[in-house]
Write an enzyme that holds these catalytic residues in place. Structure first.
Site, short mmCIF file in Angstrom:
data_model
loop_
_atom_site.label_atom_id
_atom_site.label_comp_id
_atom_site.label_asym_id
_atom_site.label_seq_id
_atom_site.Cartn_x
_atom_site.Cartn_y
_atom_site.Cartn_z
N CYS A 77 0.59 5.41 0.66
CA CYS A 77 -0.52 5.23 1.59
C CYS A 77 -1.41 6.46 1.48
O CYS A 77 -0.99 7.57 1.83
CB CYS A 77 0.01 5.08 3.02
N CYS A 187 -6.62 2.82 -2.09
CA CYS A 187 -5.74 2.28 -1.05
C CYS A 187 -4.86 1.25 -1.72
O CYS A 187 -5.35 0.40 -2.48
CB CYS A 187 -6.56 1.65 0.08
#
Length: 267
Positions: A77, A187
Site C-alpha cells: 500500500c 496504488c
C-alpha cells in the site's frame, strides 16, 4: 493463524484488496514460501483518510500480525508506506518492506519523455512523494494524478464498465499523453484496470509498477536472514484481523486473482 505454520509466513498487508496484485506476483516468484494476506477491509480506503488515522490503522494491524509471529511484512500500500512504514520499522524487529510509486524506475527506462504517476490523493500530496520527486526528477518530467475512485471501483469488483472507462478517459485526458513514456501505477488497486487504461493510452506509453522491485527486496531481506523456505506454498487470508473462511468471500478473492492473471502481461 495455524500454530503449525507460526513463524514461516510472509505477510502481504494492504488497506484493501489491491495488495493482491503484490501477493499474486510474490506467489509466482516464491513458489516455496508461505503467505498471509491481510486486507484492512474495515477501514479501506486509506487514501482519503488523515495521516493520523492511517498510522493508527497500520499499527493495529501490525500488532496483530507480529503477535502471530509472521517473519516479514510487505506493505502493499503506497499510502501506508508513505505515512507509517518508517515509524513501524522503529516499533517492530522484523523486515518491513514498503512500496513506493516506481517513478525512478520509469525515469530510468526513458529519461527524455514525461512520466505520469497515478496514486491516491494522500500519496500524491504527501511529503514522501515530494521528496521522491525532488530526488529523482531533476528535469521536471513527472506529473502526478490522483485517482481515488479506482479504489472504490476495485473494492466492488467493477473492473470493466462504462463508468470506469469514462472516469479514466476523463482523468487521463487532462494530459497530452503523446508526450509521456510511462504511466506509473502508484496504488496496488490500479493494476486491475490495465486493460481499460491500455485502450485509452497511446502505444508510446507503458505501465510501470513497484510490485517486482518490492518482492525482490523481500527476497533480499529473507535471504540475508537465512529465512527463505522450501515448503509447500500456502496462503491464508485475513480481513482486519478476522480469518477469511466464508466460501463466498474466498470465491471473491479467487475472482480478483483470476483478474490479475488476465492483466498480468499487459504492458
Amino acid at each position: 493463524m495455524d500454530s503449525g505454520a507460526v513463524g514461516n509466513e510472509n505477510c502481504v498487508f494492504d488497506s484493501g484488496i489491491g495488495g493482491l496484485s503484490v501477493l499474486h506476483h510474490a506467489m509466482r516468484v516464491l513458489p516455496k514460501e508461505q503467505f498471509v494476506f491481510y486486507a484492512d477491509e474495515d477501514n479501506v480506503p486509506y487514501g482519503v483518510k488523515t495521516t493520523d488515522e492511517v498510522k493508527g490503522f497500520v499499527q493495529q494491524a501490525f500488532d496483530f500480525l507480529v503477535g502471530c509471529d509472521v517473519k516479514a511484512i510487505v506493505v502493499a500500500c503506497n499510502t501506508a508506506t508513505s505515512v507509517a512504514v518508517r515509524e513501524m520499522r522503529h516499533r517492530y524487529d522484523i523486515p518491513i518492506i514498503g512500496m513506493e510509486p516506481a517513478a525512478k524506475k520509469a525515469l530510468d527506462l526513458d529519461g527524455e519523455h514525461r512520466v505520469l504517476v497515478a496514486a491516491t490523493p494522500i500519496t500524491v500530496h504527501g511529503k514522501k512523494m515530494q521528496i521522491l520527486i525532488d530526488r529523482f526528477d531533476k528535469d521536471h518530467l513527472v506529473d502526478l494524478l490522483p485517482l481515488p475512485r479506482l479504489v472504490e471501483f476495485a473494492e466492488r469488483e467493477e473492473f470493466r464498465s462504462e463508468a470506469v472507462h469514462a472516469y479514466l478517459a476523463q482523468e487521463l485526458g487532462r494530459f497530452h499523453l503523446a508526450d509521456y513514456s510511462a504511466l506509473v501505477l502508484g496504488c496496488t488497486h490500479f493494476n486491475y484496470f490495465k486493460d481499460t487504461m491500455r485502450e485509452i493510452m497511446p502505444e508510446n506509453m507503458h505501465f510501470v509498477d513497484g510490485n517486482e522491485g518490492t518482492v525482490r527486496e523481500l527476497i533480499r531481506q529473507l535471504d540475508a536472514r537465512h529465512a527463505l523456505e522450501e515448503l509447500p506454498q500456502t496462503v491464508d487470508y485475513y480481513y482486519s484481523g478476522r480469518r477469511v473462511e466464508d466460501p463466498a468471500e474466498l470465491a471473491r478473492i479467487a475472482r480478483y486473482l483470476k483478474r490479475l492473471d488476465f492483466v498480468y502481461d499487459i504492458r
